[in-house]
Structure formats: structure tokens, C-alpha cells
Write a protein that holds these residues in place. Structure first.
Motif, PDB file in Angstrom:
ATOM      1  N   ALA A   8       0.815  -1.214   0.000  1.00  0.00           N
ATOM      2  CA  ALA A   8       0.000   0.000   0.000  1.00  0.00           C
ATOM      3  C   ALA A   8       0.850   1.266   0.000  1.00  0.00           C
ATOM      4  N   GLY A   9       2.037   1.210   0.608  1.00  0.00           N
ATOM      5  CA  GLY A   9       2.871   2.404   0.704  1.00  0.00           C
ATOM      6  C   GLY A   9       3.799   2.619  -0.479  1.00  0.00           C
ATOM      7  N   LEU A  10       3.688   1.799  -1.517  1.00  0.00           N
ATOM      8  CA  LEU A  10       4.560   1.927  -2.677  1.00  0.00           C
ATOM      9  C   LEU A  10       4.165   3.147  -3.496  1.00  0.00           C
ATOM     10  N   LYS A  11       5.130   4.013  -3.757  1.00  0.00           N
ATOM     11  CA  LYS A  11       4.865   5.240  -4.506  1.00  0.00           C
ATOM     12  C   LYS A  11       4.592   4.911  -5.974  1.00  0.00           C
ATOM     13  N   PRO A  12       3.663   5.620  -6.616  1.00  0.00           N
ATOM     14  CA  PRO A  12       3.415   5.383  -8.050  1.00  0.00           C
ATOM     15  C   PRO A  12       4.695   5.539  -8.867  1.00  0.00           C
ATOM     16  N   GLY A  13       4.932   4.593  -9.760  1.00  0.00           N
ATOM     17  CA  GLY A  13       6.140   4.621 -10.572  1.00  0.00           C
ATOM     18  C   GLY A  13       7.315   3.894  -9.950  1.00  0.00           C
ATOM     19  N   HIS A  14       7.176   3.493  -8.679  1.00  0.00           N
ATOM     20  CA  HIS A  14       8.240   2.761  -8.000  1.00  0.00           C
ATOM     21  C   HIS A  14       8.061   1.261  -8.193  1.00  0.00           C
ATOM     22  N   THR A  15       9.193   0.562  -8.159  1.00  0.00           N
ATOM     23  CA  THR A  15       9.213  -0.895  -8.172  1.00  0.00           C
ATOM     24  C   THR A  15       9.597  -1.390  -6.783  1.00  0.00           C
ATOM     25  N   ALA A  16       8.947  -2.433  -6.297  1.00  0.00           N
ATOM     26  CA  ALA A  16       9.267  -2.986  -4.978  1.00  0.00           C
ATOM     27  C   ALA A  16      10.457  -3.928  -5.081  1.00  0.00           C
ATOM     28  N   TYR A  17      11.373  -3.800  -4.127  1.00  0.00           N
ATOM     29  CA  TYR A  17      12.549  -4.663  -4.064  1.00  0.00           C
ATOM     30  C   TYR A  17      12.632  -5.279  -2.670  1.00  0.00           C
ATOM     31  N   PHE A  41      23.135   8.983  -1.319  1.00  0.00           N
ATOM     32  CA  PHE A  41      22.912   8.979  -2.769  1.00  0.00           C
ATOM     33  C   PHE A  41      21.676   9.777  -3.179  1.00  0.00           C
ATOM     34  N   ALA A  42      21.010  10.408  -2.194  1.00  0.00           N
ATOM     35  CA  ALA A  42      19.797  11.191  -2.472  1.00  0.00           C
ATOM     36  C   ALA A  42      18.784  10.359  -3.256  1.00  0.00           C
ATOM     37  N   LEU A  43      18.523   9.137  -2.790  1.00  0.00           N
ATOM     38  CA  LEU A  43      17.613   8.228  -3.476  1.00  0.00           C
ATOM     39  C   LEU A  43      16.162   8.563  -3.165  1.00  0.00           C
ATOM     40  N   ASP A  44      15.331   8.447  -4.153  1.00  0.00           N
ATOM     41  CA  ASP A  44      13.888   8.601  -3.986  1.00  0.00           C
ATOM     42  C   ASP A  44      13.333   7.232  -3.614  1.00  0.00           C
ATOM     43  N   VAL A  45      12.866   7.072  -2.400  1.00  0.00           N
ATOM     44  CA  VAL A  45      12.399   5.767  -1.937  1.00  0.00           C
ATOM     45  C   VAL A  45      10.993   5.874  -1.370  1.00  0.00           C
ATOM     46  N   SER A  46      10.343   4.749  -1.273  1.00  0.00           N
ATOM     47  CA  SER A  46       9.067   4.630  -0.567  1.00  0.00           C
ATOM     48  C   SER A  46       9.069   3.300   0.163  1.00  0.00           C
ATOM     49  N   TRP A  47       8.218   3.182   1.159  1.00  0.00           N
ATOM     50  CA  TRP A  47       8.170   1.967   1.968  1.00  0.00           C
ATOM     51  C   TRP A  47       6.796   1.322   1.788  1.00  0.00           C
ATOM     52  N   PRO A  48       6.746   0.212   1.053  1.00  0.00           N
ATOM     53  CA  PRO A  48       5.455  -0.491   0.889  1.00  0.00           C
ATOM     54  C   PRO A  48       4.809  -0.808   2.228  1.00  0.00           C
ATOM     55  N   VAL A  49       5.625  -1.210   3.196  1.00  0.00           N
ATOM     56  CA  VAL A  49       5.192  -1.391   4.583  1.00  0.00           C
ATOM     57  C   VAL A  49       6.296  -0.810   5.461  1.00  0.00           C
ATOM     58  N   PRO A  50       5.974  -0.363   6.677  1.00  0.00           N
ATOM     59  CA  PRO A  50       7.021   0.180   7.548  1.00  0.00           C
ATOM     60  C   PRO A  50       8.133  -0.835   7.769  1.00  0.00           C
ATOM     61  N   PRO A  51       9.399  -0.420   7.681  1.00  0.00           N
ATOM     62  CA  PRO A  51      10.515  -1.370   7.857  1.00  0.00           C
ATOM     63  C   PRO A  51      10.567  -1.917   9.272  1.00  0.00           C
ATOM     64  N   ASP A  52      10.947  -3.177   9.379  1.00  0.00           N
ATOM     65  CA  ASP A  52      11.007  -3.878  10.665  1.00  0.00           C
ATOM     66  C   ASP A  52      12.341  -4.621  10.733  1.00  0.00           C
ATOM     67  N   HIS A  53      13.238  -4.189  11.638  1.00  0.00           N
ATOM     68  CA  HIS A  53      14.570  -4.800  11.686  1.00  0.00           C
ATOM     69  C   HIS A  53      14.551  -6.211  12.269  1.00  0.00           C
ATOM     70  N   THR A  54      13.436  -6.619  12.869  1.00  0.00           N
ATOM     71  CA  THR A  54      13.384  -7.963  13.450  1.00  0.00           C
ATOM     72  C   THR A  54      13.076  -9.031  12.406  1.00  0.00           C
ATOM     73  N   ARG A  55      12.727  -8.609  11.190  1.00  0.00           N
ATOM     74  CA  ARG A  55      12.410  -9.574  10.136  1.00  0.00           C
ATOM     75  C   ARG A  55      13.543  -9.609   9.111  1.00  0.00           C
ATOM     76  N   PRO A  56      13.800 -10.791   8.520  1.00  0.00           N
ATOM     77  CA  PRO A  56      14.971 -10.938   7.656  1.00  0.00           C
ATOM     78  C   PRO A  56      14.788 -10.380   6.249  1.00  0.00           C
ATOM     79  N   TYR A  57      13.538 -10.132   5.837  1.00  0.00           N
ATOM     80  CA  TYR A  57      13.285  -9.633   4.489  1.00  0.00           C
ATOM     81  C   TYR A  57      12.558  -8.298   4.595  1.00  0.00           C
ATOM     82  N   MET A  58      13.035  -7.306   3.873  1.00  0.00           N
ATOM     83  CA  MET A  58      12.505  -5.956   3.971  1.00  0.00           C
ATOM     84  C   MET A  58      12.162  -5.445   2.581  1.00  0.00           C
ATOM     85  N   LEU A  59      10.978  -4.871   2.440  1.00  0.00           N
ATOM     86  CA  LEU A  59      10.545  -4.318   1.161  1.00  0.00           C
ATOM     87  C   LEU A  59      10.866  -2.828   1.097  1.00  0.00           C
TER      88      LEU A  59
END
Length: 531
Positions: A8-17, A41-59
Motif C-alpha cells: 500500500a505504501g509503494l509510490k506510483p512509478g516505484h518498483t518494490a525490491y 545517494f539522495a535516493l527517492d524511496v518509498s516503503w510499501p510497509v514500515p521497515p522492521d529490523h526484526t524480520r529478515p526480508y525488507m521491502l
């Protein structure tokens, strides 16, 4: 959680990684590192879901593959970057998504290309997946009709399927019981060939299955490059490779930046900052650490090919520093000595100590008076930890350029720590505070950034007014401290005060708390009435 809600938090035009992250004692450092690289690097980013350091995979959402590779080029707390394809809580749900129109559009062009070589990678978090099970899982994706050849070494396309499990403290016991029930050795490792009767590693608890296309590896390989076991010159206080790399990433070390370590020791931070392209400078009160004996920092610098980016190292007491002007450095990255392996020292002489006077050496009378030994070390006295940290902060405020960062480790007693223990001064904004716990005690990686706004200049200059180039003299306080102290009661001592004494005492407060929990506090119990 549905696919739509998860992105839901993915910005239009962004790809999820997907960031394939590393779990361990430094997992709290991950998000600050990622945010630092984004700023660098002044990257334009968005967070599909809030980042959680306790989980091994982050979007994370990025404009494209170029930005994903740029982020990966500096990451140390993650292993790989993958383009996100799908995720689900079960394999049937995952297969349904992979067959769907949206996911099919991602993999079908590769499947139809006869020149595209490919492979599957199967991995699990909190579980080892034996090779037979990996093969069986790959075969469940047989509906993906890849026309190209399989290439297990250098494929054009690498597809990852990752199982994430919830942490189960009893999992080891369950695995041993399952192996015994199958007639296998209890110590049999999961990486070996699984039994035909089933997989003893599968104890349930599957949380999520992820799928994606590999974009790139990260810079985590630098941990092996800078491994202390392979370094030409180390000492008892040398910072381990992973921590030093994470520190210089949070310091935004890069070509064109000047980085300084006032407690350089054997130069761990100088080497890693230089590896990322920064020009570095170090100092230490003990020149013997800098010079070494048979080997020194210069040998390590030559080993890593960064000799031209270590400007120099000097021996001097930070409180007697030679800098006659401020705002010289883009970052100060350091690990202050807190008395566990080496205590903090400053120039001075213990009360009543004999003075080591210079003398005339026989046969060298023409040279006049001088100290006899070429490696003479000036007398020094202990430096309380709370003074080390408070001085480091004002020293950094003086030497950092606007927008520059101070990155340092703060030792803490976990039982007594509070956020008030982190030093605060006008003009230095707290960026991150990450804990590496050792049980009763821990060390916190503190990152602070100097104000960029010129309107804040007057405020932070008040924090230096009355100090000698950022250093307090003879108990004097800055104008800001004097104003803050008016009408205030006695200040609470920070949790890192007398840290070395409490460390070697075993943190008495913690031991006393455990004793009361186990045996009860007999002193607080009401006394029996005599008959």
C-alpha cells in the motif's frame, strides 16, 4: 495480509525490491544504515510497509534497477537485493499469485527467451532446507516454461524463493525428537540428505514465503576483506569489520569527504572509510598504537590499497588538540575507550607522582636536555567516561562542517540506561540510537548530525562559547550549559558514568535484582515477633 495491503505504501512509478537482510547482534543497525545510504545517494524511496529490523526480508520501493544497484553497492547489513515478485503465507497461495497476470508479466519474458539461462535459489530463515526438499520445491514451479538452459554458476536470471519462519526457542529439541522418531542420529545436520520418510527440519511455524528476481549482491563481502584475522596490523582494541563498516556507512563516507577518528588506535575506521573513497585522518594519545612495532597502520593501508587516502596519523591528546580552526571534517567516526580493554586517558600527572625530567645523555651532550628514550610517553591520568563523551560531543560540534556527522559507540548499563544518557547539545541532531546488547551491558551506536541551517548557528555557537575550541578547561562550562543549569537541581549522572568500574564489578544492580527475584528480599520481610 493481502498483496494490495502489503504494498500500500509503494509510490506510483516505484518498483518494490526485497532486501535479503542479516539477523544477528547488529540487526538494530540495519535501518539507520539503509537510511544513511539513501541520504548519501539522495535516493527517492518509498516503503510499501514500515521497515522492521526484526524480520529478515525488507521491502523498499525505488524508481528502478539502477537505484537498487546503487543502494546495494554500499549495504553491509543485507546480503542481496531482489526485485519483488510475490509473497504469501502458504505455497498454494504463492503459486496462485505466480500464475496470476501481474506476476506472470514479470517472469514470462524471461521464460520465452531461449538465450536466457536461469536457476532457482531456495533458502529459509530459522530453518535449514535440505537439498532434496529444495529440488522438490523447484519442481512445483514446473508451470513456468523456461526455454533457456539451466546455469547454476552464472545465470542470466536467478529466481529466489525464501521461507520465513517464526522464532521457536524449542525448535532444536523438536528437530532432535523428529530425527530420533525416524531412526536418524540426533546430531544429524539438516544440510545433509533428508530421510525419505520426511524432513526432520520441518517443525512448522511458516510465516511467509517470498519470491523475486536477483538484482545484485551487496558490499557485505567487505566483512571478509576487512576480517581482523587477515589484517596486517591489529591490536586488542581493533574494531571488528562489520561494526566499522556500518559506522562509516552511517558517517556517509564517500569520495570528496574528510573523515577523522580522534581515538584511532590501530586505524579500523580509517581503513574502512578510506575503502569507501573518503580521505581520512587519525589521532591518538598513545603514539605506540599508531606506529606499531614490526607492522603499523600503513601496512594495513597498503594491504587494502588505500594508502593514498589515509592523509596522516598524529599522536596527541584530544583535549590538547592542535586544530586552530573549526569546521574541518565531514564526519568524526570513533570508538571512545571505556575501560573494558583499555581505559580513557588524558595528559596529566597523578597527585604525588614523580616527574620524569629530561636529562643529558652521555656522549650526546651537544644535543642538550631531552628524554632518554625515543618512545617516551608523556604522563597521563584517568579520564572519566562521562567527561569523555561530553567532551567528544562539543569537540565534534567545533570540528564538523554543517551537515557533518558524529558516529560513536556509547557503553551502557542495560539495567540503568535511559534516553537521557545520550548527550544532547544545540546544533547536533540525534539521527539514530542502535543497541548491541551483551546481556547486562551493551554498546549503543549513536549517530548525530550537525545543523545545516545557518539560523541555528547562533544557538550552537552558544554551546561552544566559553570553551577552548570545543574543549572545557578547568571546570568551565559553555554559555549554553550555564544558562541551562540556572535554577536546575542536581543533574542525574549518565548510565555510562564509571562504566569500567561497574563492568568489572559485574553490574551489582543487576545481580542484586536477580538475587531478589530468586531468593526474595529477606531484609524487606517483616521481622518475626518474639514469643
Amino acid at each position: 495480509m493481502s498483496e494490495e495491503a502489503f504494498t500500500a505504501g509503494l509510490k506510483p512509478g516505484h518498483t518494490a525490491y526485497i532486501l535479503f537482510c542479516v539477523q544477528g547482534p547488529l540487526e538494530e543497525f540495519r535501518i539507520p544504515e539503509i537510511l544513511s545510504i539513501i541520504q548519501l545517494f539522495a535516493l527517492d524511496v518509498s516503503w510499501p510497509v514500515p521497515p522492521d529490523h526484526t524480520r529478515p526480508y525488507m521491502l523498499i520501493g525505488l524508481p528502478g534497477e539502477k537505484e537498487a544497484r546503487l543502494l546495494g553497492s554500499r549495504l553491509v547489513s543485507a546480503k542481496h537485493v531482489w526485485e519483488y515478485w510475490a509473497h504469501a503465507e502458504t505455497y498454494p497461495e504463492l503459486h496462485e499469485l505466480v500464475r496470476g497476470v501481474e506476476c506472470r508479466a514479470k517472469w514470462e519474458p524471461y521464460a520465452a527467451d531461449r538465450e536466457c539461462t536461469w536457476k532457482f535459489t531456495i533458502a529459509g530463515h530459522q530453518r535449514t532446507i535440505p537439498l532434496p526438499q529444495q529440488v522438490a520445491l523447484v519442481n512445483t514451479f514446473s508451470y513456468m516454461p523456461f526455454l533457456g538452459d539451466i546455469n547454476l554458476r552464472t545465470p542470466d536470471l536467478e529466481i529466489g524463493v525464501f521461507e520465513e519462519y517464526t522464532w521457536d526457542p524449542l525448535r532444536g529439541a523438536k528437530v532432535r525428537e523428529a530425527r530420533q522418531a525416524m531412526g536418524a542420529e540426533p546430531s544429524r545436520k539438516g544440510k545433509e540428505k533428508a530421510l525419505e520418510e520426511g524432513d526432520p527440519e520441518d517443525t512448522g511455524g511458516l510465516r511467509m514465503v517470498w519470491m523475486g528476481r536477483k538484482i545484485c549482491d551487496t558490499s557485505r563481502h567487505l566483512m571478509d576483506v576487512f576480517d581482523l584475522k587477515k589484517r596486517a596490523y591489529i591490536g586488542t582494541t581493533s574494531m571488528e569489520a562489520e561494526a566499522s563498516l556500518l559506522m562509516v556507512n552511517q558517517a556517509l563516507a564517500a569520495p570528496g569527504k574528510w573523515v577523522y577518528d580522534p581515538f584511532a588506535g590501530t586505524g579500523s575506521m580509517l581503513l574502512t572509510a578510506a575503502a569507501f573513497g573518503a580521505m581520512t585522518f587519525g589521532s591518538d594519545i598513545d603514539g605506540r598504537q599508531l606506529r606499531g612495532k614490526k607492522t603499523s597502520i600503513k601496512h594495513s593501508a597498503a594491504q587494502y590499497g588505500v594508502s593514498n587516502r589515509i592523509v596522516d596519523t598524529f599522536a596527541f591528546d584530544m583535549t590538547q588538540h592542535p586544530f586552530r580552526t573549526g569546521e574541518l571534517f565531514d564526519a568524526i567516526v570513533t570508538d571512545p575507550p571505556y575501560g573494558v580493554r583499555a581505559g580513557a586517558k588524558r595528559l596529566g600527572r597523578e597527585k604525588g607522582a614523580d616527574e620524569v625530567a629530561p636529562m643529558v645523555v652521555k656522549g650526546r651532550e651537544a644535543e642538550g636536555y631531552h628524554h632518554q628514550f625515543h618512545d617516551y610517553v608523556p604522563p597521563s591520568v584517568g579520564w572519566p567516561m562521562e567527561e569523555v563523551i561530553s567532551t567528544l560531543v562539543t569537540f565534534a560540534l567545533y570540528l564538523l562542517r554543517p551537515g557533518g556527522r558524529l558516529v560513536f559507540f556509547l557503553p551502557t548499563d542495560n539495567a540503568e540506561y535511559s534516553d537521557l544518557d545520550v548527550p544532547s547539545v544545540p546544533g547536533l541532531r540525534l539521527v539514530s540510537n542502535s543497541l548491541q546488547s551483551y546481556g547486562k551491558w551493551g554498546r549503543r551506536l549513536i549517530t548525530m548530525e550537525k545543523a545545516r541551517d545557518a539560523s541555528e548557528g547562533a544557538e550552537w555557537r552558544r554551546a561552544l562559547e566559553g570553551l577552548d575550541r570545543g574543549i572545557p578547561r578547568e571546570g568551565r562550562k559553555s554559555a549554553w550549559e550555564e544558562e541551562r543549569g540556572k535554577g536546575a537541581g542536581e543533574e542525574k549522572r549518565p548510565g555510562h558514568a564509571d562504566f569500567n568500574r561497574r563492568y568489572f564489578a559485574g553490574f551489582d544492580a543487576v545481580k542484586e535484582g536477580v538475587r531478589k527475584l530468586v531468593v526474595g528480599d529477606k531484609q524487606s520481610a517483616p521481622a518475626e515477633t518474639p514469643q
